[in-house]
Structure formats: C-alpha cells, structure tokens
Write a protein that holds these residues in place. Structure first.
Motif, short mmCIF file in Angstrom:
data_model
loop_
_atom_site.label_atom_id
_atom_site.label_comp_id
_atom_site.label_asym_id
_atom_site.label_seq_id
_atom_site.Cartn_x
_atom_site.Cartn_y
_atom_site.Cartn_z
N GLY A 33 55.41 39.72 32.24
CA GLY A 33 54.94 40.00 30.89
C GLY A 33 54.54 41.45 30.72
N PRO A 34 53.93 41.77 29.59
CA PRO A 34 53.54 43.15 29.32
C PRO A 34 52.34 43.57 30.18
N SER A 35 52.29 44.83 30.52
CA SER A 35 51.15 45.37 31.28
C SER A 35 49.93 45.46 30.39
N LEU A 36 48.78 45.31 31.00
CA LEU A 36 47.53 45.48 30.26
C LEU A 36 47.15 46.96 30.26
N LYS A 37 46.46 47.40 29.24
CA LYS A 37 46.00 48.79 29.18
C LYS A 37 44.67 48.95 29.89
N ARG A 38 43.93 47.83 30.04
CA ARG A 38 42.65 47.86 30.73
C ARG A 38 42.64 46.75 31.79
#
Length: 88
Positions: A33-38
């Motif tokens: 899935g998409p990477s987290l920013k935090r």
C-alpha cells in the motif's frame, strides 16, 4: 546408499520446501500500500527518499531497526543437528 523409508530425492525436497517457506514468510512481511508520511510508532516524519525507496513503509528508520531486533532471526529447522546427519 540405504536411506530407510525416505524416497529418492526426499532430502532435496525437504530443503526446497524449507527455502520456499522462508521466501514466502519474508514476502508476507513486505510492506504493502501507500507509504505513511509519519511513523505509526513514534509519529516522526518519514523522509520522502525512504518512502520512495520502500513503497508501503510505515515506520521511521529507528523504529524499523527496533522492530527488526524484536523479530529476531528465524532459522527454521536445524539440519546439522538432525539424527540423520550424525549417522552419515
């Protein structure tokens, strides 16, 4: 060479199955899935370079290192200590 009840190629089949299981276990642990920013552990910002290099990343580097230490090394079955190998 007498191998008891084991069929021809049984040892190689066991080795192949162990490798296949190990590869599948590692693939199941890959982020998706998409990477987290935090970071989901400490809420620190995850650098864009890390997010691009590892799609689906969820932890910052320090938290990932700690997570990896906790996971430990899973070696599976120790063939060197098996009774079969000691009899050869």
């Amino acid at each position: 060479m007498a191998t008891g009840w084991a069929g021809d190629g049984a040892v190689q089949d066991q080795i192949d199955a162990t490798i296949k299981d190990g590869i599948q276990r590692v693939r199941d642990q890959l982020p998706r899935g998409p990477s987290l920013k935090r970071c989901e552990e400490c809420d620190a910002k995850i650098p864009e370079a890390r997010r691009k290099a590892l799609p689906g990343v969820r932890l910052c580097v320090p938290c990932q290192e700690e997570h990896d230490k906790e996971q430990g090394v899973s070696s599976g079955y120790n063939r060197r200590g098996s009774k079969d190998s000691q009899l050869r």
